[in-house]
Design a protein around this motif. Structure first.
Motif, mmCIF file in Angstrom:
data_model
loop_
_atom_site.group_PDB
_atom_site.id
_atom_site.type_symbol
_atom_site.label_atom_id
_atom_site.label_comp_id
_atom_site.label_asym_id
_atom_site.label_seq_id
_atom_site.Cartn_x
_atom_site.Cartn_y
_atom_site.Cartn_z
ATOM 1 N N LEU A 24 -7.251 0.458 3.906
ATOM 2 C CA LEU A 24 -8.447 0.749 3.117
ATOM 3 C C LEU A 24 -8.317 2.093 2.410
ATOM 4 C CD1 LEU A 24 -11.187 -0.502 5.611
ATOM 5 C CD2 LEU A 24 -10.196 -1.716 3.662
ATOM 6 N N VAL A 42 -6.109 1.526 -0.574
ATOM 7 C CA VAL A 42 -6.846 0.863 -1.654
ATOM 8 C C VAL A 42 -7.680 1.884 -2.424
ATOM 9 C CG1 VAL A 42 -8.677 -0.799 -2.168
ATOM 10 C CG2 VAL A 42 -6.906 -1.374 -0.510
ATOM 11 N N LEU A 87 -2.041 -8.894 -2.033
ATOM 12 C CA LEU A 87 -3.355 -8.312 -2.323
ATOM 13 C C LEU A 87 -3.288 -7.391 -3.534
ATOM 14 C CD1 LEU A 87 -4.577 -7.557 1.307
ATOM 15 C CD2 LEU A 87 -5.362 -9.378 -0.212
ATOM 16 N N PHE A 138 -3.773 -10.872 6.557
ATOM 17 C CA PHE A 138 -4.838 -10.408 5.657
ATOM 18 C C PHE A 138 -6.030 -9.876 6.451
ATOM 19 C CE2 PHE A 138 -2.372 -13.633 3.458
ATOM 20 C CZ PHE A 138 -2.099 -13.013 2.251
ATOM 21 N N ARG A 139 -6.342 -10.529 7.565
ATOM 22 C CA ARG A 139 -7.428 -10.024 8.413
ATOM 23 C C ARG A 139 -7.065 -8.657 8.985
ATOM 24 N NH1 ARG A 139 -7.013 -15.384 10.668
ATOM 25 N NH2 ARG A 139 -8.529 -16.800 9.696
ATOM 26 N N PHE A 175 -7.520 -5.827 6.295
ATOM 27 C CA PHE A 175 -8.884 -5.369 6.019
ATOM 28 C C PHE A 175 -9.520 -4.664 7.218
ATOM 29 C CE2 PHE A 175 -8.470 -8.560 2.639
ATOM 30 C CZ PHE A 175 -8.921 -7.806 1.561
ATOM 31 N N LYS A 176 -8.880 -4.759 8.377
ATOM 32 C CA LYS A 176 -9.343 -4.001 9.537
ATOM 33 C C LYS A 176 -8.566 -2.706 9.718
ATOM 34 C CE LYS A 176 -10.825 -8.096 12.128
ATOM 35 N NZ LYS A 176 -10.608 -8.903 13.360
#
Length: 315
Positions: free
Chosen positions: A93, A96, A295, A83-84, A87-88
């Motif tokens: 992103l 999303v 997610l 998960f980390r 998001f990096k």
């Protein structure tokens, strides 16, 4: 025969001793009735636990591991590292953002607005027009997703139907699959999924009492005022239900976008389902791809909570 003397002032009367509770045949009947109702459902419950809850729980576990399809003897638990990493990851992103754009354009705006408009217009149209329009719209809905994707690909491609029509009208040709791919796939999803919204709103509009709209028309309310102050408030619950179902369906669209663009060019139409597929099956990172799937599940749950919150408010 003499009666017992009355108890004196210093004598305390004692309560009778406990007696055995009587048998309750009614209680046993209630238990048997409950078992009779539950037992027929037990096979379905077992199947749901085995084929739904079980795989979901296993996927949730995989999301916290570094499991890969190839080149790995065994997996290990890595906690929230997947998960980390997501998001990096700029690609995540971007997926999303494109998923939100695709959902807003094709579901919240496109299918919802067009479905309501068709439902309102079909109420005032003649029966032949309603039959023809409904048949065309529903035909697009019942097509398999892959077939619909190929049809829309043939429509939007450089040598496709859209450019043939534009050339016939002496207008400049377009190449939306290259210049605006996310807009092209959003239009394709609107074309395919509007029928569901149209059917939901048609049923809701038929439930509005005609006396209310006729009274508003007699009072001088125009079409837009009747729509805004009468029709929309009275079908608000249907709007919320339709938005929730359409949003959840749109978030999971894969085949339509894969057939039309495969997420390209580059990653300009790569939504979360396509990004998840790429990470899990093309790059063999099952753990990372499953984390992305979780997610996506969270995003869908958030949308559902918002809509359910809106549905609690009575009209």
């Amino acid at each position: 025969m003499t009666s017992a003397p009355p108890a004196g002032p210093g004598v305390v009367k004692t309560a009778p001793g406990p007696t055995a509770p009587p048998s309750t045949p009614g209680g046993r009947r209630d238990v048997r009735r409950a078992l009779t109702r539950v037992l027929p459902l037990s096979p379905a419950v077992v199947l749901l636990l085995l084929f739904l809850a079980g795989p979901i729980a296993y996927c949730a576990y995989i999301a916290f591991t570094d499991l890969q399809l190839t080149g790995q003897a065994e997996s290990s638990f890595i906690g929230f590292d997947n998960f980390r990493a997501a998001f990096k990851d700029d690609a995540f992103l971007n997926a999303v953002w494109l998923t939100l754009v695709f959902t807003v354009l094709s579901s919240l705006i496109g299918q919802n607005t067009l479905g309501l408009s068709l439902a309102v217009l079909m109420q005032r149209a003649s029966k032949p027009v309603r039959t023809l329009t409904g048949g065309i719209v529903i035909a697009a809905w019942v097509l398999p997703e892959v077939v619909a994707g190929f049809l829309l690909y043939a429509f939007f491609r450089r040598e496709g139907t859209l450019n043939a029509v534009l050339d016939w009208l002496h207008l400049p040709s377009q190449n939306w699959l290259f210049t605006l791919p996310i807009l092209a796939v959003s239009f394709a999803n609107v074309w395919r999924g509007t029928a569901f919204s149209m059917l939901v709103y048609s049923a809701a509009l038929n439930e509005i009492p005609k006396e209310i709209t006729e009274a508003a028309e007699v009072d001088g309310a125009g079409g837009w005022r009747r729509m805004w102050h009468i029709t929309l408030p009275m079908i608000r619950r249907s709007i919320g239900t339709n938005l929730m179902l359409n949003t959840l369906q749109t978030l999971s669209v894969f085949g339509l976008i894969w057939v039309m663009t495969r997420g390209g060019p580059g990653n300009r139409s790569q939504t979360l389902p396509l990004f998840m597929y790429e990470q899990a099956f093309q790059k063999s990172m099952i753990g990372y791809g499953t984390a992305v799937a979780l997610l996506l599940l969270v995003v869908g749950s958030l949308f559902s909570l918002v809509y359910m919150r809106l549905l609690r408010t009575e009209v």
